[in-house]
Design a protein around this motif. Structure first.
Motif, PDB file in Angstrom:
ATOM      1  N   TRP A 110     -15.539   5.360   8.966  1.00 56.87           N
ATOM      2  CA  TRP A 110     -15.972   6.586   9.642  1.00 56.87           C
ATOM      3  C   TRP A 110     -15.527   7.818   8.850  1.00 56.87           C
ATOM      4  O   TRP A 110     -16.209   8.836   8.854  1.00 56.87           O
ATOM      5  CB  TRP A 110     -15.392   6.604  11.063  1.00 56.87           C
ATOM      6  CG  TRP A 110     -15.909   7.745  11.879  1.00 56.87           C
ATOM      7  CD1 TRP A 110     -17.101   7.816  12.531  1.00 56.87           C
ATOM      8  CD2 TRP A 110     -15.246   8.984  12.132  1.00 56.87           C
ATOM      9  NE1 TRP A 110     -17.221   9.024  13.168  1.00 56.87           N
ATOM     10  CE2 TRP A 110     -16.092   9.766  12.935  1.00 56.87           C
ATOM     11  CE3 TRP A 110     -14.019   9.520  11.752  1.00 56.87           C
ATOM     12  CZ2 TRP A 110     -15.762  11.041  13.370  1.00 56.87           C
ATOM     13  CZ3 TRP A 110     -13.681  10.793  12.181  1.00 56.87           C
ATOM     14  CH2 TRP A 110     -14.549  11.530  12.986  1.00 56.87           C
ATOM     15  N   TYR A 111     -14.406   7.711   8.161  1.00 54.46           N
ATOM     16  CA  TYR A 111     -13.897   8.833   7.366  1.00 54.46           C
ATOM     17  C   TYR A 111     -14.588   8.965   6.011  1.00 54.46           C
ATOM     18  O   TYR A 111     -14.351   9.911   5.283  1.00 54.46           O
ATOM     19  CB  TYR A 111     -12.385   8.702   7.148  1.00 54.46           C
ATOM     20  CG  TYR A 111     -11.599   8.810   8.431  1.00 54.46           C
ATOM     21  CD1 TYR A 111     -11.544  10.001   9.147  1.00 54.46           C
ATOM     22  CD2 TYR A 111     -10.913   7.704   8.932  1.00 54.46           C
ATOM     23  CE1 TYR A 111     -10.826  10.094  10.326  1.00 54.46           C
ATOM     24  CE2 TYR A 111     -10.193   7.793  10.117  1.00 54.46           C
ATOM     25  CZ  TYR A 111     -10.156   8.990  10.804  1.00 54.46           C
ATOM     26  OH  TYR A 111      -9.448   9.082  11.964  1.00 54.46           O
ATOM     27  N   SER A 138      -3.585   0.021  11.174  1.00 53.32           N
ATOM     28  CA  SER A 138      -3.785  -1.161  12.019  1.00 53.32           C
ATOM     29  C   SER A 138      -5.221  -1.274  12.534  1.00 53.32           C
ATOM     30  O   SER A 138      -5.592  -2.290  13.104  1.00 53.32           O
ATOM     31  CB  SER A 138      -2.814  -1.141  13.195  1.00 53.32           C
ATOM     32  OG  SER A 138      -3.141  -0.097  14.098  1.00 53.32           O
ATOM     33  N   LEU A 139      -6.026  -0.249  12.314  1.00 54.84           N
ATOM     34  CA  LEU A 139      -7.424  -0.297  12.747  1.00 54.84           C
ATOM     35  C   LEU A 139      -8.215  -1.270  11.877  1.00 54.84           C
ATOM     36  O   LEU A 139      -7.857  -1.497  10.715  1.00 54.84           O
ATOM     37  CB  LEU A 139      -8.063   1.096  12.626  1.00 54.84           C
ATOM     38  CG  LEU A 139      -7.568   2.179  13.566  1.00 54.84           C
ATOM     39  CD1 LEU A 139      -8.163   3.526  13.169  1.00 54.84           C
ATOM     40  CD2 LEU A 139      -7.914   1.843  15.010  1.00 54.84           C
ATOM     41  N   PRO A 186       0.828   8.143  13.270  1.00 55.00           N
ATOM     42  CA  PRO A 186      -0.622   8.096  13.060  1.00 55.00           C
ATOM     43  C   PRO A 186      -1.027   7.269  11.834  1.00 55.00           C
ATOM     44  O   PRO A 186      -2.091   6.653  11.827  1.00 55.00           O
ATOM     45  CB  PRO A 186      -1.026   9.563  12.872  1.00 55.00           C
ATOM     46  CG  PRO A 186       0.102  10.362  13.396  1.00 55.00           C
ATOM     47  CD  PRO A 186       1.324   9.513  13.279  1.00 55.00           C
ATOM     48  N   VAL A 187      -0.182   7.247  10.811  1.00 55.54           N
ATOM     49  CA  VAL A 187      -0.460   6.428   9.632  1.00 55.54           C
ATOM     50  C   VAL A 187      -0.440   4.963  10.035  1.00 55.54           C
ATOM     51  O   VAL A 187      -1.361   4.202   9.699  1.00 55.54           O
ATOM     52  CB  VAL A 187       0.557   6.708   8.492  1.00 55.54           C
ATOM     53  CG1 VAL A 187       0.368   5.727   7.339  1.00 55.54           C
ATOM     54  CG2 VAL A 187       0.449   8.145   8.008  1.00 55.54           C
ATOM     55  N   ASN A 188       0.574   4.569  10.769  1.00 56.80           N
ATOM     56  CA  ASN A 188       0.651   3.182  11.234  1.00 56.80           C
ATOM     57  C   ASN A 188      -0.537   2.821  12.122  1.00 56.80           C
ATOM     58  O   ASN A 188      -1.095   1.736  12.010  1.00 56.80           O
ATOM     59  CB  ASN A 188       1.968   2.927  11.976  1.00 56.80           C
ATOM     60  CG  ASN A 188       3.053   2.457  11.044  1.00 56.80           C
ATOM     61  OD1 ASN A 188       2.792   1.739  10.085  1.00 56.80           O
ATOM     62  ND2 ASN A 188       4.273   2.858  11.317  1.00 56.80           N
ATOM     63  N   LYS A 189      -0.903   3.738  12.988  1.00 55.98           N
ATOM     64  CA  LYS A 189      -2.038   3.478  13.873  1.00 55.98           C
ATOM     65  C   LYS A 189      -3.312   3.290  13.047  1.00 55.98           C
ATOM     66  O   LYS A 189      -4.080   2.351  13.280  1.00 55.98           O
ATOM     67  CB  LYS A 189      -2.201   4.628  14.868  1.00 55.98           C
ATOM     68  CG  LYS A 189      -3.296   4.386  15.875  1.00 55.98           C
ATOM     69  CD  LYS A 189      -3.357   5.510  16.890  1.00 55.98           C
ATOM     70  CE  LYS A 189      -4.450   5.222  17.899  1.00 55.98           C
ATOM     71  NZ  LYS A 189      -4.573   6.278  18.900  1.00 55.98           N
ATOM     72  N   ILE A 214       1.333  -2.877   4.910  1.00 52.90           N
ATOM     73  CA  ILE A 214       0.926  -2.828   3.506  1.00 52.90           C
ATOM     74  C   ILE A 214       0.497  -4.223   3.047  1.00 52.90           C
ATOM     75  O   ILE A 214      -0.414  -4.364   2.231  1.00 52.90           O
ATOM     76  CB  ILE A 214       2.055  -2.257   2.629  1.00 52.90           C
ATOM     77  CG1 ILE A 214       2.259  -0.774   2.945  1.00 52.90           C
ATOM     78  CG2 ILE A 214       1.751  -2.441   1.143  1.00 52.90           C
ATOM     79  CD1 ILE A 214       3.474  -0.151   2.268  1.00 52.90           C
ATOM     80  N   GLU A 215       1.141  -5.241   3.603  1.00 53.44           N
ATOM     81  CA  GLU A 215       0.829  -6.628   3.241  1.00 53.44           C
ATOM     82  C   GLU A 215      -0.632  -6.986   3.521  1.00 53.44           C
ATOM     83  O   GLU A 215      -1.196  -7.850   2.862  1.00 53.44           O
ATOM     84  CB  GLU A 215       1.735  -7.592   4.015  1.00 53.44           C
ATOM     85  CG  GLU A 215       3.206  -7.438   3.728  1.00 53.44           C
ATOM     86  CD  GLU A 215       3.586  -7.901   2.338  1.00 53.44           C
ATOM     87  OE1 GLU A 215       3.044  -8.930   1.888  1.00 53.44           O
ATOM     88  OE2 GLU A 215       4.412  -7.233   1.710  1.00 53.44           O
ATOM     89  N   SER A 216      -1.231  -6.345   4.519  1.00 53.67           N
ATOM     90  CA  SER A 216      -2.609  -6.698   4.893  1.00 53.67           C
ATOM     91  C   SER A 216      -3.660  -5.949   4.076  1.00 53.67           C
ATOM     92  O   SER A 216      -4.849  -6.102   4.313  1.00 53.67           O
ATOM     93  CB  SER A 216      -2.830  -6.449   6.387  1.00 53.67           C
ATOM     94  OG  SER A 216      -2.795  -5.062   6.658  1.00 53.67           O
ATOM     95  N   TRP A 217      -3.221  -5.152   3.127  1.00 57.27           N
ATOM     96  CA  TRP A 217      -4.131  -4.384   2.285  1.00 57.27           C
ATOM     97  C   TRP A 217      -4.070  -4.909   0.856  1.00 57.27           C
ATOM     98  O   TRP A 217      -2.987  -5.125   0.320  1.00 57.27           O
ATOM     99  CB  TRP A 217      -3.748  -2.904   2.305  1.00 57.27           C
ATOM    100  CG  TRP A 217      -4.047  -2.245   3.605  1.00 57.27           C
ATOM    101  CD1 TRP A 217      -3.318  -2.334   4.749  1.00 57.27           C
ATOM    102  CD2 TRP A 217      -5.161  -1.419   3.891  1.00 57.27           C
ATOM    103  NE1 TRP A 217      -3.911  -1.607   5.744  1.00 57.27           N
ATOM    104  CE2 TRP A 217      -5.048  -1.022   5.234  1.00 57.27           C
ATOM    105  CE3 TRP A 217      -6.236  -0.963   3.148  1.00 57.27           C
ATOM    106  CZ2 TRP A 217      -5.981  -0.198   5.856  1.00 57.27           C
ATOM    107  CZ3 TRP A 217      -7.162  -0.138   3.760  1.00 57.27           C
ATOM    108  CH2 TRP A 217      -7.033   0.232   5.105  1.00 57.27           C
ATOM    109  N   THR A 218      -5.237  -5.070   0.249  1.00 61.19           N
ATOM    110  CA  THR A 218      -5.266  -5.444  -1.172  1.00 61.19           C
ATOM    111  C   THR A 218      -5.105  -4.180  -2.006  1.00 61.19           C
ATOM    112  O   THR A 218      -5.290  -3.055  -1.505  1.00 61.19           O
ATOM    113  CB  THR A 218      -6.594  -6.126  -1.546  1.00 61.19           C
ATOM    114  OG1 THR A 218      -7.659  -5.159  -1.428  1.00 61.19           O
ATOM    115  CG2 THR A 218      -6.868  -7.343  -0.672  1.00 61.19           C
TER     116      THR A 218
END
Length: 187
Positions: free
Chosen positions: A66-67, A58-59, A52-55, A126-130
């Motif tokens: 929403w959270y 990737s959103l 679920p973390v990976n899912k 993780i690479e896609s997150w600043t």
């Protein structure tokens, strides 16, 4: 910790867990006579927790709004671990979706393969997150409430190490050869 340090910690903890699982005898992988989860079930539990973390990671980030937004800054790794341990001491048990079923010996290789795949996917994402984004989005955790993405990653790394420590401790208690031989005969 920064993104690279988190990725390194995740890689280290996932690899250590997988290597330990791989080192167990078939019997030790599939059976847990203490009434606790077997090593195979713990592996399945970690997969159920990581997917679920990976899912979520990737959103589209807009969907994660929403959270809501974080109400407090991200805790450090040790603070998150201490808060989690404190909650565990109150008798928390895994919720239904994270409870593993019966795991047989034939499941070991497919589960380990999935475990490595989930680890690689997590590290890639993780690479896609600043650094800033890790602290500006939240996800729900069944025990800790809404936590930042950085805290989710800290938790995932610690959770894996926690289950490894649990298995290693149980193995140390089983070092009595008479008990091991008797257990092999019974089970």
């Amino acid at each position: 910790m920064n993104r690279n340090e988190i990725a390194t910690l995740l890689n280290t903890n996932f690899n250590a867990f997988a290597h330990f699982i791989d080192s167990l005898s078939n019997h030790r992988f599939a059976v847990s006579p203490e009434g606790k989860w077997s090593a195979g079930q713990q592996l399945d539990h970690l997969l159920r927790s990581t997917k679920p973390v990976n899912k979520a990671l990737s959103l589209p980030k807009l969907a994660l709004r929403w959270y809501g937004k974080p109400k407090t800054p991200s805790r450090g790794y040790e603070a998150l671990v201490n808060d989690y341990r404190q909650q565990l001491s109150k008798g928390f048990a895994a919720t239904r979706e994270y409870i593993p079923g019966i795991i047989e010996l034939s499941h070991r290789e497919p589960l380990l393969k999935q475990f490595y795949q989930q680890k690689e996917r997590l590290i890639q994402q993780i690479e896609s997150w600043t650094e800033e984004e890790l602290d500006n989005y939240v996800l729900p955790h069944p025990l800790l409430g809404k936590i930042t993405i950085r805290e989710v990653l800290y938790f995932t790394a610690y959770h894996t190490a926690h289950h490894l420590h649990d298995l290693q401790t149980r193995e140390q208690l089983r070092k009595n050869p008479w008990n091991s031989a008797l257990e092999e005969m019974i089970f």
